[in-house]
Write a protein that holds these residues in place. Structure first.
Motif, PDB file in Angstrom:
ATOM      1  N   MET A 105     -43.772 -36.225 -46.603  1.00  0.00           N
ATOM      2  CA  MET A 105     -45.131 -36.037 -47.406  1.00  0.00           C
ATOM      3  C   MET A 105     -46.247 -35.319 -46.431  1.00  0.00           C
ATOM      4  O   MET A 105     -46.849 -34.025 -47.326  1.00  0.00           O
ATOM      5  CB  MET A 105     -45.773 -37.282 -47.899  1.00  0.00           C
ATOM      6  CG  MET A 105     -46.908 -37.183 -49.033  1.00  0.00           C
ATOM      7  SD  MET A 105     -46.376 -36.451 -50.421  1.00  0.00           S
ATOM      8  CE  MET A 105     -46.323 -37.824 -51.466  1.00  0.00           C
ATOM      9  N   ALA A 108     -45.172 -31.733 -46.660  1.00  0.00           N
ATOM     10  CA  ALA A 108     -44.964 -31.145 -48.097  1.00  0.00           C
ATOM     11  C   ALA A 108     -46.980 -30.772 -48.250  1.00  0.00           C
ATOM     12  O   ALA A 108     -47.006 -29.727 -48.731  1.00  0.00           O
ATOM     13  CB  ALA A 108     -44.698 -32.112 -49.120  1.00  0.00           C
ATOM     14  N   ILE A 109     -47.778 -31.594 -47.704  1.00  0.00           N
ATOM     15  CA  ILE A 109     -48.973 -31.249 -47.824  1.00  0.00           C
ATOM     16  C   ILE A 109     -49.600 -29.985 -46.828  1.00  0.00           C
ATOM     17  O   ILE A 109     -50.021 -29.073 -47.372  1.00  0.00           O
ATOM     18  CB  ILE A 109     -50.011 -32.704 -47.253  1.00  0.00           C
ATOM     19  CG1 ILE A 109     -49.507 -33.618 -48.383  1.00  0.00           C
ATOM     20  CG2 ILE A 109     -51.219 -32.290 -47.270  1.00  0.00           C
ATOM     21  CD1 ILE A 109     -50.133 -35.144 -48.217  1.00  0.00           C
ATOM     22  N   TYR A 114     -46.605 -28.073 -53.304  1.00  0.00           N
ATOM     23  CA  TYR A 114     -46.967 -29.185 -54.831  1.00  0.00           C
ATOM     24  C   TYR A 114     -45.598 -29.907 -55.310  1.00  0.00           C
ATOM     25  O   TYR A 114     -45.814 -30.912 -55.609  1.00  0.00           O
ATOM     26  CB  TYR A 114     -47.854 -28.530 -55.672  1.00  0.00           C
ATOM     27  CG  TYR A 114     -49.139 -27.860 -54.778  1.00  0.00           C
ATOM     28  CD1 TYR A 114     -50.120 -28.833 -54.171  1.00  0.00           C
ATOM     29  CD2 TYR A 114     -49.417 -26.446 -54.834  1.00  0.00           C
ATOM     30  CE1 TYR A 114     -51.200 -28.258 -53.350  1.00  0.00           C
ATOM     31  CE2 TYR A 114     -50.501 -25.914 -53.686  1.00  0.00           C
ATOM     32  CZ  TYR A 114     -51.420 -26.786 -53.350  1.00  0.00           C
ATOM     33  OH  TYR A 114     -52.273 -26.689 -52.538  1.00  0.00           O
ATOM     34  N   GLN A 117     -44.402 -32.372 -53.131  1.00  0.00           N
ATOM     35  CA  GLN A 117     -45.325 -33.636 -52.919  1.00  0.00           C
ATOM     36  C   GLN A 117     -45.165 -34.617 -54.089  1.00  0.00           C
ATOM     37  O   GLN A 117     -45.087 -35.859 -54.071  1.00  0.00           O
ATOM     38  CB  GLN A 117     -46.547 -33.226 -52.871  1.00  0.00           C
ATOM     39  CG  GLN A 117     -47.138 -32.518 -51.637  1.00  0.00           C
ATOM     40  CD  GLN A 117     -48.638 -31.964 -51.744  1.00  0.00           C
ATOM     41  OE1 GLN A 117     -49.684 -32.402 -52.229  1.00  0.00           O
ATOM     42  NE2 GLN A 117     -48.785 -30.871 -51.000  1.00  0.00           N
ATOM     43  N   GLU A 118     -45.078 -33.944 -55.491  1.00  0.00           N
ATOM     44  CA  GLU A 118     -44.875 -34.556 -56.755  1.00  0.00           C
ATOM     45  C   GLU A 118     -43.820 -35.398 -56.776  1.00  0.00           C
ATOM     46  O   GLU A 118     -43.464 -36.517 -56.900  1.00  0.00           O
ATOM     47  CB  GLU A 118     -44.981 -33.678 -57.787  1.00  0.00           C
ATOM     48  CG  GLU A 118     -45.071 -34.142 -59.051  1.00  0.00           C
ATOM     49  CD  GLU A 118     -46.238 -34.950 -59.295  1.00  0.00           C
ATOM     50  OE1 GLU A 118     -47.242 -34.638 -58.601  1.00  0.00           O
ATOM     51  OE2 GLU A 118     -46.020 -35.889 -60.095  1.00  0.00           O
ATOM     52  N   HIS A 121     -43.601 -38.611 -54.367  1.00  0.00           N
ATOM     53  CA  HIS A 121     -44.669 -39.700 -54.828  1.00  0.00           C
ATOM     54  C   HIS A 121     -43.452 -41.014 -55.342  1.00  0.00           C
ATOM     55  O   HIS A 121     -43.934 -41.989 -54.803  1.00  0.00           O
ATOM     56  CB  HIS A 121     -45.355 -39.197 -56.104  1.00  0.00           C
ATOM     57  CG  HIS A 121     -46.752 -38.675 -55.568  1.00  0.00           C
ATOM     58  ND1 HIS A 121     -47.080 -37.587 -55.958  1.00  0.00           N
ATOM     59  CD2 HIS A 121     -47.459 -39.088 -54.377  1.00  0.00           C
ATOM     60  CE1 HIS A 121     -48.328 -37.132 -55.427  1.00  0.00           C
ATOM     61  NE2 HIS A 121     -48.517 -38.176 -54.384  1.00  0.00           N
TER      62      HIS A 121
END
Ligand code: OFO
Length: 164
Positions: A105, A108-109, A114, A117-118, A121
């Motif tokens: 994560m 990805a940030i 994006y 990141q999604e 989750h």
């Protein structure tokens, strides 16, 4: 076009998930050989889940037009001193996997990816469950201690785990 750093890190995670699958299959085989068929069943359901986790990463890489690369899977050990030791190791392993997911994560940030990141989750929440379920079993096995009756009851309870 998939971000190359994310692609490479996700391919590493496929390997980590497949190792988890292998580790839980090894624990299942060990518990089965100790006549703890209920606990072995729990581990086999867990192993199936890990295979599904690996497939999620595979599907995501394909959806992003990336390239899936499979690497050799490390051999798990085949013996544990007690069911408690096996479940303790499962809990420690899940903490390690959570750390890996959090690092993915972070990446990805940093990469401003994006969709990644999604996608991640789901894994962040899943790891909360994975840690909680293994820790709960560790706690119960610690309560049971050396009691044969207690172990028998735990084996029965864990044998009721349904496929997720
Ligand atoms: Fe894939 O979550 Fe456990 O290891």
């Amino acid at each position: 076009m998939m971000n190359k750093k994310i692609e490479s890190a996700f391919n590493d995670q496929i390997n980590a998930e497949l190792f988890s699958d292998y580790l839980y299959l090894a624990m299942a085989a060990h518990l089965e050989s100790e006549n703890l068929k209920g606990m072995a069943h729990w581990m086999k359901v867990q192993a199936d889940e890990e295979f599904e986790h690996a497939k999620r990463f595979v599907d995501f890489i394909h959806d992003r037009d990336g390239k899936v690369k499979y690497a050799a899977i490390e051999a798990p050990k085949g013996k544990w001193a007690s069911p408690l030791e096996a479940f303790k190791e499962a809990y420690e392993h899940e903490q390690y996997i959570s750390k890996r997911i959090h690092e993915l994560m972070d990446l990805a940030i940093a990469e401003k990816d994006y969709p990644a990141q999604e996608f991640l989750h789901w894994f962040v929440s899943e790891q909360v469950e994975e840690e909680a379920s293994t820790l709960e079993i560790v706690g119960k096995l610690e309560m049971v201690g050396d009691s044969k009756n207690g172990l028998f009851m735990m084996d029965h309870e864990l044998g009721k785990r349904e496929d997720d």
